[in-house]
Enzyme design. Sequence first.
Site, PDB file in Angstrom:
ATOM      1  N   ILE A 178      69.701  36.319  10.353  1.00 14.66           N
ATOM      2  CA  ILE A 178      71.072  36.783   9.686  1.00 14.66           C
ATOM      3  C   ILE A 178      71.580  35.302   8.852  1.00 14.66           C
ATOM      4  CG2 ILE A 178      71.623  38.610  10.822  1.00 14.66           C
ATOM      5  CD1 ILE A 178      74.026  37.105  12.234  1.00 14.66           C
ATOM      6  N   GLU A 199      78.672  30.805  17.963  1.00 17.46           N
ATOM      7  CA  GLU A 199      79.846  31.393  18.100  1.00 17.46           C
ATOM      8  C   GLU A 199      80.972  30.091  18.638  1.00 17.46           C
ATOM      9  OE1 GLU A 199      79.247  35.933  17.942  1.00 17.46           O
ATOM     10  OE2 GLU A 199      79.592  34.999  19.888  1.00 17.46           O
ATOM     11  N   LEU A 249      67.342  24.101  20.017  1.00 13.06           N
ATOM     12  CA  LEU A 249      66.063  24.360  19.713  1.00 13.06           C
ATOM     13  C   LEU A 249      65.775  23.701  18.399  1.00 13.06           C
ATOM     14  CD1 LEU A 249      66.095  28.213  20.488  1.00 13.06           C
ATOM     15  CD2 LEU A 249      65.240  26.239  21.988  1.00 13.06           C
TER      16      LEU A 249
END
Lengths: 733, 211
Positions: free
Chosen positions: A468, A693, A618
């Site tokens: 997304i 978040e 990552l």
Amino acid sequence: MRFDTPATTNPIDQGKVVGQRIHRIDGPLKTTGRAVYAYEWHDPNTRYAYGYVVGSAIAKGRIGSMDVSAAKQAPGVIAVVTSDGIGELKKGKYNTAKLFGGTEIQHYHQAIAVVVAETFEEARAAAALVKVDYAEQKGVFDLAAAKDTAVTPKEGEPDSAAGDFDAAFETAAVKFDQSYTTPDQSHAMMEPHASIAAWNGDDLTVWTSSQMIDWWRTDLATTLGIDKEKVHIMSPFIGGGFGCKLFLRADAVLAALAAREAKRPVKVALPRPFLMNNTTHRPATIQRIRIGAERNGRITAIAHESWSGDLPGGGPEVAVQQTRLLYAGANRMTATRLATLDLPEGNAMRAPGEAPGMMALEIAIDEVAERLGLDPVEFRIVNDTQVDPENRERPFSHRNLVGCLRTGAERFGWQDRNKQPGTRREGNWLVGMGVASAFRNNLVLPSGARVRLDREGIVTVETDMTDIGTGSYTIIAQTAAEMLGVPVDKVAVSLGDSRFPVSSGSGGQFGGNCSTAGVYAACVKLREAVAQKLGFNSSDELTFAEGEVGAGDRRVPLAQAASDESLVVEDRIEFGDLDKTHQQSTFGAHFVEVGVDVATGETRIRRMLAVCGAGRILNPITARSQVIGAMTMGVGGALSEELVVDKERGFFVNHDLAAYEVPVHADIPHQEVIFLDETDPMSSPMKAKGIAELGLCGVAAAVANGIYNATGIRVREYPITLDKLINELPEVS
Amino acid sequence: MQSPGALEISRRDLLVASAATVTVASTASLSHSQTNAPAASQSTKVSFTVNGERRELQLDNRTTLLDALREHLHLTGTKKGCDHGQCGACTVLIDGRRVNACLTLAAMHEGEGITTIEGLGQPGSLHPMQAAFVEHDGFQCGYCTPGQICSSVAMLEEMKVNIPSHATGDLLAPAEVTPAEIRERMSGNICRCGAYSNIVQAITEVAGRKA
């Protein structure tokens, strides 16, 4: 693969690909307009029809009658499907309000009809001809007025306690008791909800914009009363979600019903002004925080209570959950209460719970620090805890909040902050600095993937995971490349297709860690299959590097394992109870410098820094973008974002992008992000945690605290608009 | 990376030649223009150049330039974010100037030259601004991105000819490509993913390269 013991050394630790600055592999598609989003799927052999939605003009009541005769006769109209005409549809598991079906109106702009025509223009014009008679009922729309009717929710953990809060607070040397409010907020992602539905006999294919493919598939099947196996969902590119595309939405249901009626594929997009009342939003909260502390700064008692509202059957905004874990203190309590409101459905928006909870808590901490005469950074450090404060036997898996705060303070120049609020002035600007902790829990969900090796040495990953904007395509490619010893451009990644293994999906900042852990599991299996095919012994210490597999002196090209046929394996990661025995959370610190115009009260953000401790990063490029994006959203939450409730008629008045003000270019300065170098072996074989978040949690409070430092004015009602400052600003000479 | 959409289409057996979807509006209108039925949708023939190619369309008069591009020419790189001129996702260039394609009707552009994101560059041969957006990660979900890129390309041209902005201090001096100028001039393009900081870096790099 079951993950129930902490990760030890594994191929990901090589860090040849994972953890490297690799540009998004979908970048060229997105920057050239070649990435195909839901509404854009086009088969040249198909003549699509267009659906246009009709929404309820009342917030609560019933449809008396609906006259669609004029609409049906309008040019180009193929069909009109109405909710009272179609009868009751079953509601999906994840929705609170019905997306379509029945005569009862639960909220403003609830979908009540879809008009299908040959063109978009004809469908839109005809939709305006649908006449509806309503039997309106009185609703409850004002959270503050309904607060005293709020009840204890039946699900979750609405109450928590440890020690004796009341007694400790009563005897505390310093006592603090304040209330805060956060408004309803809208996700406002750039791509509106959109679907194309096509039936082939009993089989339904829906191109849509979904964060959670399997949830949508399941709930769409339930809603339509068909077998889940008959539903095929495609969502390879998603124009943002932030939680608004977690659960099945009206566009997919309407497109499917309309396509069945029209006997043709139908495209339905929700018009932008429809989104804010038709879909979900982050519910407003009223929060009360009490803190008792010793003069040396140690918190002895802490209480956080929150009130929010939702439709019947809905849930609360869990705004207290970070307060159970963030700071030490032997005596503590939290309480979550839920009022019934007839506003549109409240549900998850980026960092549900922590985002609004931290907006309040981190102002309170700033206020208490000031009361104690302590630097707010030091006050937070004094109250750090390495164990779950409610259950001291339960440690954090990894927690370096202190490192985030200290690193940030040094890098931001925190020592230059004016100690006395309202005393730094540069021309028309009152200048101040604010800080807040960042905190968000790390969630783990099972996630599957299929991996294929072909004779060209290309590794293809298939999973129903979604991207997304988070970077899933890229980090999944990096994971497979690292595991199999190939460069990223030898990895093909296919996402967002319900024919692929079910993944964690994208939400709750769990997607990055969990979906790559699922790919890791499948790659472990593929390594075993490769080894067997190439005749290595199972006891061999195998290396996968530079396109070769090796043990001892023997080196074999990886592709050779697939020389006669492709190797295909599938696996999923499943999690044991490491997230129960250890508290897994992510940590950070936000630093903000603001200027407040002494004459107008306008706040401008001058500098921003986030320091994050969130396990293995990552990909530093995509992770940083997640954090700066979250910081930007936090600025909106601090300064401008508020869905304004019409308390008489029960809807959000400012339901478009002109009136719901999200930050624009001019609002955001250059942003800095620092990632602490750490791994968390408790979280997954990737040793990564969520980041998307975390970047939001605390930002708004850091801005609020900066405004206080600049002006000496403490605003406890978000957003901090100029009207809340201007009366208390100093006289302009 | 290959587009999943392209992948999907190549798997299909294409039995029928490509249908002329551009005629859908007019045929639909005709089929309803019978006695006693409401008037058919009014349509207009319009021709303009898109990305250097001359296109002729028979369009419902209400069709925006945005929907003409997306639904009739299948140039879906230009995005519909709000359809109300509030977000900038539909920004295209008309004779070099940036325009919100959702706020203008297609029929108003007879004979004009339109450039969309597809016309700036493509995978393998990116426009410098597209390459800079990839390099600086000036996007996340990608939905506002074509609009941001088209807008920034035209914006730098506006600065070259000294069109002032709210952030311009001296109207008589040559416009300088500063972060403040870029932020002001790009504020009609919303990015909810919040890539602004990176977008400004991308634009700054391209502006410097050109200078």
